[in-house]
Design a protein around this motif. Structure first.
Motif, PDB file in Angstrom:
ATOM      1  N   ALA A 126     -38.386   7.053   7.439  1.00  0.00           N
ATOM      2  CA  ALA A 126     -39.653   7.241   8.286  1.00  0.00           C
ATOM      3  C   ALA A 126     -40.198   5.696   8.043  1.00  0.00           C
ATOM      4  O   ALA A 126     -41.221   5.602   8.914  1.00  0.00           O
ATOM      5  CB  ALA A 126     -40.483   8.175   7.674  1.00  0.00           C
ATOM      6  N   GLU A 127     -40.136   4.799   7.179  1.00  0.00           N
ATOM      7  CA  GLU A 127     -40.625   3.638   7.088  1.00  0.00           C
ATOM      8  C   GLU A 127     -40.103   2.560   7.783  1.00  0.00           C
ATOM      9  O   GLU A 127     -38.593   2.546   7.879  1.00  0.00           O
ATOM     10  CB  GLU A 127     -40.882   3.134   5.561  1.00  0.00           C
ATOM     11  CG  GLU A 127     -42.061   4.100   5.001  1.00  0.00           C
ATOM     12  CD  GLU A 127     -42.166   3.762   3.435  1.00  0.00           C
ATOM     13  OE1 GLU A 127     -41.412   2.878   2.719  1.00  0.00           O
ATOM     14  OE2 GLU A 127     -43.047   4.272   2.858  1.00  0.00           O
ATOM     15  N   THR A 128     -40.564   1.173   8.076  1.00  0.00           N
ATOM     16  CA  THR A 128     -39.782   0.182   8.751  1.00  0.00           C
ATOM     17  C   THR A 128     -39.088  -0.643   7.281  1.00  0.00           C
ATOM     18  O   THR A 128     -39.411  -0.322   6.423  1.00  0.00           O
ATOM     19  CB  THR A 128     -41.119  -0.857   9.195  1.00  0.00           C
ATOM     20  OG1 THR A 128     -41.694  -1.258   8.130  1.00  0.00           O
ATOM     21  CG2 THR A 128     -41.794  -0.130  10.250  1.00  0.00           C
ATOM     22  N   ILE A 129     -38.211  -1.318   7.827  1.00  0.00           N
ATOM     23  CA  ILE A 129     -37.535  -2.340   6.548  1.00  0.00           C
ATOM     24  C   ILE A 129     -38.556  -2.931   5.879  1.00  0.00           C
ATOM     25  O   ILE A 129     -38.702  -3.062   4.595  1.00  0.00           O
ATOM     26  CB  ILE A 129     -36.505  -3.160   7.356  1.00  0.00           C
ATOM     27  CG1 ILE A 129     -35.475  -2.349   8.320  1.00  0.00           C
ATOM     28  CG2 ILE A 129     -35.727  -3.886   6.205  1.00  0.00           C
ATOM     29  CD1 ILE A 129     -34.747  -3.287   8.914  1.00  0.00           C
ATOM     30  N   ARG A 130     -39.624  -3.404   6.474  1.00  0.00           N
ATOM     31  CA  ARG A 130     -40.805  -4.311   5.806  1.00  0.00           C
ATOM     32  C   ARG A 130     -41.568  -3.428   4.702  1.00  0.00           C
ATOM     33  O   ARG A 130     -41.552  -3.971   3.587  1.00  0.00           O
ATOM     34  CB  ARG A 130     -41.462  -4.814   6.819  1.00  0.00           C
ATOM     35  CG  ARG A 130     -42.659  -5.793   6.425  1.00  0.00           C
ATOM     36  CD  ARG A 130     -43.996  -5.020   6.258  1.00  0.00           C
ATOM     37  NE  ARG A 130     -45.052  -5.611   5.923  1.00  0.00           N
ATOM     38  CZ  ARG A 130     -46.165  -5.245   5.341  1.00  0.00           C
ATOM     39  NH1 ARG A 130     -46.188  -3.768   5.410  1.00  0.00           N
ATOM     40  NH2 ARG A 130     -47.060  -5.694   4.919  1.00  0.00           N
ATOM     41  N   ASP A 131     -41.827  -2.198   5.324  1.00  0.00           N
ATOM     42  CA  ASP A 131     -42.545  -1.463   4.483  1.00  0.00           C
ATOM     43  C   ASP A 131     -41.908  -1.015   3.451  1.00  0.00           C
ATOM     44  O   ASP A 131     -42.263  -0.647   2.211  1.00  0.00           O
ATOM     45  CB  ASP A 131     -42.799  -0.029   5.385  1.00  0.00           C
ATOM     46  CG  ASP A 131     -44.305  -0.631   6.354  1.00  0.00           C
ATOM     47  OD1 ASP A 131     -44.686  -1.704   6.262  1.00  0.00           O
ATOM     48  OD2 ASP A 131     -44.481   0.194   7.045  1.00  0.00           O
ATOM     49  N   ASN A 132     -40.414  -0.693   3.454  1.00  0.00           N
ATOM     50  CA  ASN A 132     -39.716  -0.153   2.268  1.00  0.00           C
ATOM     51  C   ASN A 132     -39.356  -1.384   1.337  1.00  0.00           C
ATOM     52  O   ASN A 132     -39.749  -0.973   0.078  1.00  0.00           O
ATOM     53  CB  ASN A 132     -38.390   0.325   2.827  1.00  0.00           C
ATOM     54  CG  ASN A 132     -38.198   1.565   3.130  1.00  0.00           C
ATOM     55  OD1 ASN A 132     -38.139   2.416   2.208  1.00  0.00           O
ATOM     56  ND2 ASN A 132     -37.802   1.913   4.566  1.00  0.00           N
ATOM     57  N   TYR A 133     -39.568  -2.417   1.835  1.00  0.00           N
ATOM     58  CA  TYR A 133     -39.273  -3.762   0.842  1.00  0.00           C
ATOM     59  C   TYR A 133     -40.650  -3.851  -0.038  1.00  0.00           C
ATOM     60  O   TYR A 133     -40.481  -4.022  -1.197  1.00  0.00           O
ATOM     61  CB  TYR A 133     -39.101  -4.913   1.546  1.00  0.00           C
ATOM     62  CG  TYR A 133     -38.822  -5.967   0.590  1.00  0.00           C
ATOM     63  CD1 TYR A 133     -37.503  -6.323   0.465  1.00  0.00           C
ATOM     64  CD2 TYR A 133     -39.993  -6.941   0.225  1.00  0.00           C
ATOM     65  CE1 TYR A 133     -37.360  -7.549  -0.605  1.00  0.00           C
ATOM     66  CE2 TYR A 133     -39.781  -8.042  -0.627  1.00  0.00           C
ATOM     67  CZ  TYR A 133     -38.403  -8.458  -1.091  1.00  0.00           C
ATOM     68  OH  TYR A 133     -38.404  -9.421  -2.060  1.00  0.00           O
ATOM     69  N   ARG A 134     -41.559  -3.753   0.777  1.00  0.00           N
ATOM     70  CA  ARG A 134     -43.021  -3.647   0.035  1.00  0.00           C
ATOM     71  C   ARG A 134     -43.292  -3.069  -0.970  1.00  0.00           C
ATOM     72  O   ARG A 134     -43.853  -3.000  -1.920  1.00  0.00           O
ATOM     73  CB  ARG A 134     -44.303  -3.908   1.029  1.00  0.00           C
ATOM     74  CG  ARG A 134     -44.146  -5.088   1.981  1.00  0.00           C
ATOM     75  CD  ARG A 134     -44.312  -6.333   0.949  1.00  0.00           C
ATOM     76  NE  ARG A 134     -45.505  -6.633   0.384  1.00  0.00           N
ATOM     77  CZ  ARG A 134     -46.663  -7.081   0.804  1.00  0.00           C
ATOM     78  NH1 ARG A 134     -46.918  -7.455   2.067  1.00  0.00           N
ATOM     79  NH2 ARG A 134     -47.675  -7.233  -0.236  1.00  0.00           N
ATOM     80  N   ARG A 135     -42.697  -1.596  -0.587  1.00  0.00           N
ATOM     81  CA  ARG A 135     -42.936  -0.485  -1.602  1.00  0.00           C
ATOM     82  C   ARG A 135     -42.008  -0.616  -2.666  1.00  0.00           C
ATOM     83  O   ARG A 135     -42.468  -0.341  -3.913  1.00  0.00           O
ATOM     84  CB  ARG A 135     -42.654   0.853  -0.732  1.00  0.00           C
ATOM     85  CG  ARG A 135     -42.479   2.223  -1.584  1.00  0.00           C
ATOM     86  CD  ARG A 135     -42.286   3.501  -1.022  1.00  0.00           C
ATOM     87  NE  ARG A 135     -41.053   3.159  -0.259  1.00  0.00           N
ATOM     88  CZ  ARG A 135     -39.816   3.398  -0.708  1.00  0.00           C
ATOM     89  NH1 ARG A 135     -39.743   3.713  -1.813  1.00  0.00           N
ATOM     90  NH2 ARG A 135     -38.876   3.450   0.081  1.00  0.00           N
ATOM     91  N   LEU A 136     -41.189  -1.118  -2.650  1.00  0.00           N
ATOM     92  CA  LEU A 136     -39.908  -1.256  -3.653  1.00  0.00           C
ATOM     93  C   LEU A 136     -40.224  -2.559  -4.492  1.00  0.00           C
ATOM     94  O   LEU A 136     -39.750  -2.566  -5.584  1.00  0.00           O
ATOM     95  CB  LEU A 136     -38.522  -1.265  -3.200  1.00  0.00           C
ATOM     96  CG  LEU A 136     -38.125   0.181  -2.541  1.00  0.00           C
ATOM     97  CD1 LEU A 136     -36.793  -0.029  -1.892  1.00  0.00           C
ATOM     98  CD2 LEU A 136     -37.865   0.976  -3.662  1.00  0.00           C
ATOM     99  N   ASN A 137     -41.050  -3.710  -3.943  1.00  0.00           N
ATOM    100  CA  ASN A 137     -41.330  -4.821  -4.594  1.00  0.00           C
ATOM    101  C   ASN A 137     -42.894  -4.979  -4.611  1.00  0.00           C
ATOM    102  O   ASN A 137     -43.227  -5.873  -3.576  1.00  0.00           O
ATOM    103  CB  ASN A 137     -40.622  -5.891  -3.890  1.00  0.00           C
ATOM    104  CG  ASN A 137     -39.042  -5.839  -4.038  1.00  0.00           C
ATOM    105  OD1 ASN A 137     -38.341  -5.992  -5.032  1.00  0.00           O
ATOM    106  ND2 ASN A 137     -38.559  -4.985  -3.020  1.00  0.00           N
ATOM    107  N   PRO A 138     -43.544  -4.235  -5.196  1.00  0.00           N
ATOM    108  CA  PRO A 138     -44.981  -4.382  -5.034  1.00  0.00           C
ATOM    109  C   PRO A 138     -45.586  -5.507  -5.487  1.00  0.00           C
ATOM    110  O   PRO A 138     -46.751  -5.804  -5.119  1.00  0.00           O
ATOM    111  CB  PRO A 138     -45.611  -3.069  -5.981  1.00  0.00           C
ATOM    112  CG  PRO A 138     -44.459  -2.856  -6.714  1.00  0.00           C
ATOM    113  CD  PRO A 138     -43.083  -3.109  -6.115  1.00  0.00           C
TER     114      PRO A 138
END
Length: 527
Positions: free
Chosen positions: A414-426
């Motif tokens: 449900a998240e964008t690629i960008r949001d997934n990246y920021r979540r996994l690399n805080p």
């Protein structure tokens, strides 16, 4: 007359009106043809047009000979038996009635007395034991069901066979069974596949692209060689055409500058009164006529050059190759990153699939976990990552790691690629995020795609970007069947990303070409 399939001026539009195939001309004869192309170019659609499952918007499909089809997945419904899946249910029942003494004269007249011998031979050829034909199909594994579908083709003996991704989800033995069946096939075959080892068994390759279809005689290696030469020639032609456009623009600019200088000189003379007015008027008129003709000529030359450049560009599919440079993992060559000792376990503690396993992975090694389906490869990965608890023994990862499974479940659909990246690399800021995603071909708005809308290849690239593309990539990357359902261009993009990674790799895969291309040095064989 030899069996053949002919597609003439074939056009197909999707239900939403999008033109997928247009004016397609193709012919297939009694040889083994590999049908390749990126996902979404219409490979499976062509097979369905041939079988009549889909209706073309224009053109014709002509089939001479009998057809047999092997689907991507063998559907299982409650009560389906092997006999039904093999297409021998009625013929087998007739033989059984005759054997029991309850058969009719019609049964005796129509009985296929060679059926049982052909059944036994077909099962053996596809690597299956002499199974009870009344056994429920649901009791077989996915790989065994694919073998049953192959056996059905051998029993039916059609003149042309269509195979859609026949080696997906098969272990090494299953892939070998498919290859062996095709090697001994005496009729025609159209094989949609991304399995480069299987494509090496073909007699011809048909590539489907956004530019249409092109046939290459020979197997995958011959195709790859020819394709490289064609692309090099097309790129040379494009570079030449683009240089010509630039040269014409330079000449037009130079001519305009000369005219401006000449006009300025004429204006200065006219201002001094050195030239009679009648002569000056004639000169001006001739200059304007010449200038207009030169402008028209220059415009035509530039249009011709631009058209030539456009035609050259149209010969090249715009494929941006993935070439990745990643931050180092700083994994020392002598450090043990995985340690497994006397490991026993699996999904069911009472019947563990892994028993007394021991191995170590040291430094930036690249190791494959192989073995037949059901031998515990995925279970081993789950034991390593702590998703499963061992019955006995130990499984430890002694450093940072990331795992990508077949569905890349670390990404929230449900998240964008960008949001997934920021979540996994805080710990990384927006600039670092965008830079990492760009290295994996997600530039600008492409990074804002929602993960759930991505193709299989895009999903895996996004997963790689989020795990190994950052400032501090993990020292160990674990991959579970990463190439399943990817087309060849997507697999090659993933290979490029993994080649740039300097950490340790632990990979479950049956794709031998993939393992070779990413530099696997050692195998742990289960089962």
């Amino acid at each position: 007359m030899p069996a053949s399939i002919t597609l003439a001026n074939l056009t197909y539009r999707t239900p939403d009106g999008r033109t997928l195939l247009e004016g397609l001309d193709l012919s297939f004869g009694p040889q083994r043809t590999g049908l390749i192309g990126r996902n979404g170019t219409g490979k499976t659609t062509i097979l369905k047009l041939i079988t009549g499952e889909l209706t073309p918007a224009g053109g014709t499909v002509t089939v001479n000979g009998t057809l047999g089809v092997l689907r991507q997945s063998v559907q299982v419904t409650p009560g389906t038996t092997l006999a039904h899946a093999l297409g021998i249910e009625d013929a087998l029942a007739r033989l059984e009635r005759l054997d029991a003494g309850t058969g009719s004269l019609e049964d005796a007249a129509e009985a296929d007395w060679t059926l049982l011998a052909r059944l036994s031979s077909a099962l053996a050829e596809t690597g299956l034991p002499d199974l009870d034909p009344h056994r429920p199909l649901a009791t077989l594994s996915g790989g065994q069901r694919t073998r049953i579908a192959l056996a059905a083709l051998l029993i039916g003996q059609p003149e042309m066979i269509l195979l859609d991704e026949p080696t997906n989800n098969l272990d090494a033995d299953g892939r070998a069974a498919v290859a062996d069946v095709l090697a001994g096939w005496r009729g025609g075959a159209i094989v949609v596949s991304h399995d480069r080892e299987l494509l090496r068994r073909m007699d011809a390759i048909v590539e489907l692209t956004t530019l249409g279809a092109k046939t290459y005689g020979g197997n995958w290696d011959h195709y790859a060689e020819r394709k490289a030469l064609e692309l090099a020639a097309a790129e040379h032609n494009l570079a030449t055409a683009e240089r010509k456009v630039v040269e014409i623009d330079r000449r037009i600019q130079a001519q305009a500058e000369r005219k401006a200088r000449k006009d300025a000189a004429g204006a200065r003379k006219a201002a001094k009164g050195d030239i009679p007015r009648i002569v000056l008027g004639g000169m001006k008129r001739r200059a304007e006529e010449t200038s207009g003709e030169n402008a028209r000529l220059a415009s035509r030359m530039r249009e011709d050059a631009a058209e030539a450049a456009g035609e050259a560009r149209a010969q090249i599919e715009i494929l941006t190759p993935l070439s990745v440079r990643l931050a180092p993992t700083h994994l020392p060559a002598g450090k043990t990153i995985v340690e497994v000792s006397e490991l026993t376990g699996g999904p069911a503690a009472e019947s563990p699939v892994i028993r007394n396993l021991g191995f170590a992975l040291v430094g930036p090694e690249r190791v494959a976990v192989t073995g037949p389906n059901g031998s515990g490869k995925t279970s081993l990965l789950r034991l390593l990552t702590g998703e499963l608890t061992p019955v006995s023994g130990t499984a430890r990862i002694l450093g940072s790691f990331a795992m990508l499974d077949q569905t890349v479940s670390i990404l929230d659909p449900a998240e964008t690629i960008r949001d997934n990246y920021r979540r996994l690399n805080p710990d990384e800021d927006e600039n670092a995020c965008r830079s990492a995603l760009a290295r994996f071909m997600f530039r600008a708005d492409a990074a804002l795609k929602v993960a759930g809308t991505l193709s299989g290849g895009e999903m895996l690239r996004a997963g790689l970007a989020a795990t190994i593309g950052g400032r501090t990539p993990p020292q160990l990357l674990i991959l579970d069947e990463p190439t399943n359902h990817l087309d060849i261009s997507a697999i090659e993009a993933v290979e490029a990303g993994l080649k740039a990674y300097d950490g340790a790799l632990l990979v479950v895969s049956h794709d031998r070409a993939f393992l070779e291309n990413i530099g696997v040095e050692r195998e742990i064989v289960l089962g």
